[in-house]
Design a protein around this motif. Structure first.
Motif, mmCIF file in Angstrom:
data_model
loop_
_atom_site.group_PDB
_atom_site.id
_atom_site.type_symbol
_atom_site.label_atom_id
_atom_site.label_comp_id
_atom_site.label_asym_id
_atom_site.label_seq_id
_atom_site.Cartn_x
_atom_site.Cartn_y
_atom_site.Cartn_z
ATOM 1 N N ILE A 1 -1.174 -3.708 -0.515
ATOM 2 C CA ILE A 1 -0.621 -4.461 -1.676
ATOM 3 C C ILE A 1 0.839 -3.714 -1.930
ATOM 4 C CG2 ILE A 1 -0.682 -5.463 -4.008
ATOM 5 C CD1 ILE A 1 -3.639 -5.771 -3.361
ATOM 6 N N ALA B 1 2.265 -6.098 -8.672
ATOM 7 C CA ALA B 1 2.049 -6.451 -7.160
ATOM 8 C C ALA B 1 2.938 -7.537 -6.905
ATOM 9 C CB ALA B 1 0.577 -7.068 -7.323
ATOM 10 N N TRP C 1 -4.797 -9.801 -5.423
ATOM 11 C CA TRP C 1 -6.029 -9.609 -4.257
ATOM 12 C C TRP C 1 -6.945 -10.935 -4.436
ATOM 13 C CZ3 TRP C 1 -6.198 -8.412 0.474
ATOM 14 C CH2 TRP C 1 -7.540 -8.332 1.080
ATOM 15 N N THR D 1 4.007 -3.180 -4.348
ATOM 16 C CA THR D 1 4.438 -3.342 -5.599
ATOM 17 C C THR D 1 5.848 -3.103 -6.079
ATOM 18 O OG1 THR D 1 4.057 -1.157 -6.477
ATOM 19 C CG2 THR D 1 2.016 -2.671 -6.397
ATOM 20 N N VAL E 1 -2.324 -6.103 -9.493
ATOM 21 C CA VAL E 1 -2.712 -5.843 -8.030
ATOM 22 C C VAL E 1 -4.142 -6.576 -7.844
ATOM 23 C CG1 VAL E 1 -3.673 -3.855 -6.568
ATOM 24 C CG2 VAL E 1 -1.385 -3.596 -8.163
ATOM 25 N N SER F 1 -2.449 0.107 -3.118
ATOM 26 C CA SER F 1 -1.054 -0.722 -3.295
ATOM 27 C C SER F 1 -0.174 0.433 -3.580
ATOM 28 C CB SER F 1 -1.552 -1.245 -4.918
ATOM 29 O OG SER F 1 -2.040 -0.343 -6.062
#
Length: 179
Positions: free
Chosen positions: A100, A108, A35, A102, A31, A53
């Motif tokens: 985000i 992610a 980013w 997942t 994650v 996320s």
């Protein structure tokens, strides 16, 4: 199908007693890596806080399938019950908010940004919206209604409420920004 909101609320409420450092340890490293790659490619977002996320749905098969549809740009919307927001005393989604997405295991897969939010009665959901939410144009509205009715009905039973044709659905339109 997008009871993601409910799951997000449950995850957030269960994390309230943890420190920021403890919360970050529980997040899959992919994650933060995603980013960082995103903000390296788009430095205008470097000052933004890393988005939350989460995954769509409540099971591995659907979560992974829906994450793949987001990556492919086919899934461009998500749905939740207005009553979930009301019960959680939470704000509705905001235009411009990034998330985000997942897979079920927390890896992610994509970064999305909310583009539009509507609140629509269940029985007034359009074929066009259903296609964006389901990621398919093949019988999208029928599939959307079946999947969401089943899910909303089962989750509402937990709070001893019943689904109705005019229950309000929060319809969140989004764009996949990354990859």
């Amino acid at each position: 199908m997008k009871h993601l909101i409910l799951i997000t609320f449950l995850v957030l409420s269960s994390c309230k007693g943890e420190t920021k450092a403890e919360q970050e340890l529980a997040i899959n490293p992919s994650v933060q890596e995603m980013w960082e790659r995103f903000t390296t490619s788009y430095p205008e977002f470097k000052e933004e806080e890393q988005p939350e996320s989460w995954f769509f749905h409540d099971n591995e098969e659907d979560a992974n399938r829906l994450a793949e549809l987001v990556v492919q740009g086919k899934k461009q919307a998500g749905s939740g019950l207005y009553s979930w927001y009301k019960e959680a005393k939470a704000n509705l989604p905001s235009v411009g908010t990034k998330h985000i997405i997942t897979d079920f295991d927390g890896t992610a897969r994509a970064i999305i940004e909310t583009k539009k939010v509507d609140t629509i009665p269940f029985n007034q959901i359009s074929e066009a919206y259903a296609a964006l939410d389901m990621g398919t144009t093949n019988e999208a509205l029928q599939k959307w209604k079946k999947a969401h009715w089943d899910f909303f009905t089962s989750t509402m039973k937990e709070s001893e409420k019943q689904a109705t044709e005019d229950m309000l659905v929060v319809c969140e339109y989004f764009e996949t920004l990354w990859p």
